[in-house]
Design an enzyme around this catalytic site. Structure first.
Site, short mmCIF file in Angstrom:
data_model
loop_
_atom_site.label_atom_id
_atom_site.label_comp_id
_atom_site.label_asym_id
_atom_site.label_seq_id
_atom_site.Cartn_x
_atom_site.Cartn_y
_atom_site.Cartn_z
N ASP A 122 0.87 -1.18 0.00
CA ASP A 122 0.00 0.00 0.00
C ASP A 122 0.90 1.22 0.00
O ASP A 122 2.12 1.13 0.18
CB ASP A 122 -0.88 0.00 1.26
CG ASP A 122 -1.76 1.24 1.36
OD1 ASP A 122 -2.39 1.61 0.36
OD2 ASP A 122 -1.81 1.87 2.44
N SER A 123 0.27 2.39 -0.16
CA SER A 123 1.02 3.63 -0.11
C SER A 123 1.52 3.94 1.31
O SER A 123 2.38 4.79 1.48
CB SER A 123 0.13 4.79 -0.58
OG SER A 123 -1.04 4.84 0.22
N CYS B 104 -4.30 -1.47 -1.88
CA CYS B 104 -4.50 -0.03 -2.04
C CYS B 104 -5.51 0.12 -3.19
O CYS B 104 -5.30 -0.45 -4.27
CB CYS B 104 -3.17 0.61 -2.41
SG CYS B 104 -3.30 2.35 -2.87
N GLU C 149 -3.74 8.92 9.03
CA GLU C 149 -2.28 8.80 9.23
C GLU C 149 -1.86 9.53 10.51
O GLU C 149 -0.91 9.15 11.18
CB GLU C 149 -1.52 9.40 8.04
CG GLU C 149 -1.82 8.73 6.71
CD GLU C 149 -0.80 7.67 6.29
OE1 GLU C 149 0.33 7.73 6.78
OE2 GLU C 149 -1.18 6.81 5.48
N CYS D 77 -11.22 2.93 0.12
CA CYS D 77 -9.83 3.32 0.38
C CYS D 77 -9.44 2.53 1.62
O CYS D 77 -10.23 2.44 2.57
CB CYS D 77 -9.74 4.82 0.65
SG CYS D 77 -8.12 5.34 1.25
N HIS E 68 -7.62 3.03 4.02
CA HIS E 68 -7.58 3.75 5.31
C HIS E 68 -8.96 3.84 5.96
O HIS E 68 -9.06 3.98 7.18
CB HIS E 68 -7.09 5.19 5.11
CG HIS E 68 -5.63 5.33 4.83
ND1 HIS E 68 -5.04 4.86 3.69
CD2 HIS E 68 -4.64 5.92 5.56
CE1 HIS E 68 -3.75 5.16 3.71
NE2 HIS E 68 -3.48 5.79 4.84
N1 DGL Z 1 -4.64 3.47 0.84
C1 DGL Z 1 -4.87 4.16 -0.40
C2 DGL Z 1 -6.09 3.61 -1.13
O1 DGL Z 1 -6.68 2.61 -0.73
C3 DGL Z 1 -5.06 5.62 -0.25
C4 DGL Z 1 -4.03 6.40 0.43
C5 DGL Z 1 -3.29 7.30 -0.52
O2 DGL Z 1 -3.86 8.27 -1.06
O3 DGL Z 1 -2.14 7.00 -0.69
O4 DGL Z 1 -6.47 4.16 -2.13
#
Ligand code: DGL
Length: 276
Positions: free
Chosen positions: A17-18, A80, A159, A191, A193
């Site tokens: 993931d990011s 992600c 975050e 997403c 998160h």
């Molecule tokens: N975790 C990323 C997603 O599911 C989003 C976070 C980011 O913008 O990097 O899209």
């Protein structure tokens, strides 16, 4: 079964993931497939992905997949939504090993559980702007109406660890007001998160709206994929570490965050230079 194939069963799953968001997917894999080893990469130096271009996300994803391949993983989970939306279909033809993203499993379950055919999707600008959820939902339920809303402030708030903060409640109310008159009965947390804000989103949306966390379905899909390829771990892995974590920046912060949401205690997140 050949010896190399047999050994593959004990190889880890690569998850990326990011940043910390994909930990919600790793957590689900830990719960549903407790015998599987995981190597997780969080691209904490380059987060967020949600506001970056398709080309950039494809390039980042390729780099990370090469890194995970170098660690000997047997399958890859793109944990992600943005990378699943932008990179997965580009990269899949280049891959020898199984790879799964989070969008398709989440879209499928939403398409199946909606009663009135009205589905909301919240995600990053990239994911919502790609219309990938609409496309995937229509494969299973062509008549469904899909309404997307980008919620870009959710990622930095998560975050920051402000999961129950009044500021986050205000922001969530403002974003989710978009769905007020829409009569949706299902909302996809598009997403990785966002499941960490689930309780807050539940309170704002009310009990009548189904909240879909694609992480759950992704872990189920991964289980099926491993079985199809005959590479499920049968629980006899020779003494390798179960879980390993790598990041591109801020390893200590990542470790603390991971320890606040995972069912296990992680001792360290190792810093690597992913561009090299
Ligand atoms: N975790 C990323 C997603 O599911 C989003 C976070 C980011 O913008 O990097 O899209």
């Amino acid at each position: 079964m050949s010896e190399s194939f047999e050994n593959q069963k004990y190889a880890p799953i690569g998850v990326f993931d990011s940043g910390v968001g994909g930990l919600t997917v790793a957590r689900e894999i830990m719960r549903q497939l407790p015998q599987e080893r995981i190597i997780y990469f969080g691209d904490t130096a380059r987060v967020p992905y949600g506001s970056k271009s398709r080309e950039t996300i494809v390039r980042y994803s390729r780099q990370i997949i090469h890194f995970l391949e170098s660690k000997g993983v047997k399958a890859i989970v793109v944990a992600c939504n943005t990378a699943s939306a932008f990179a997965l279909e580009n990269i899949r033809p280049e891959m020898k090993m199984p790879i799964i993203g989070v969008v398709k499993p989440g879209a499928k379950v939403a398409a199946e559980i909606t009663q009135n055919g009205r589905i909301g999707v919240i995600g990053t600008e990239g994911t919502v702007g790609s219309h990938i959820y609409t496309e995937m939902i229509h494969r299973h339920n062509p008549g469904a109406t899909v309404l997307g809303k980008a919620c870009p402030l959710f990622v930095p708030l998560v975050e920051e660890g402000w999961l129950k903060d009044p500021v986050t409640v205000q922001v969530a109310k403002r974003y989710l007001a978009y769905f007020q008159e829409s009569d949706i009965d299902t909302l996809i947390l598009g997403c990785t998160h966002y499941p960490l804000l689930r309780a807050m989103i539940r309170e704002i949306m009310g009990e009548s709206v189904n909240l879909v966390n694609p992480a759950y379905e992704t872990a189920q899909g991964l289980k099926r994929l491993l079985e199809q390829h005959g590479i499920s771990n049968d629980g006899k892995a020779p003494g390798e570490p179960m879980y390993q974590f790598y990041v591109s920046d801020a390893a200590e912060k990542f470790k603390n965050f991971a320890n606040s949401i995972l069912p296990c205690e992680i001792e360290e997140a190792q810093l690597i230079h992913i561009e090299e």
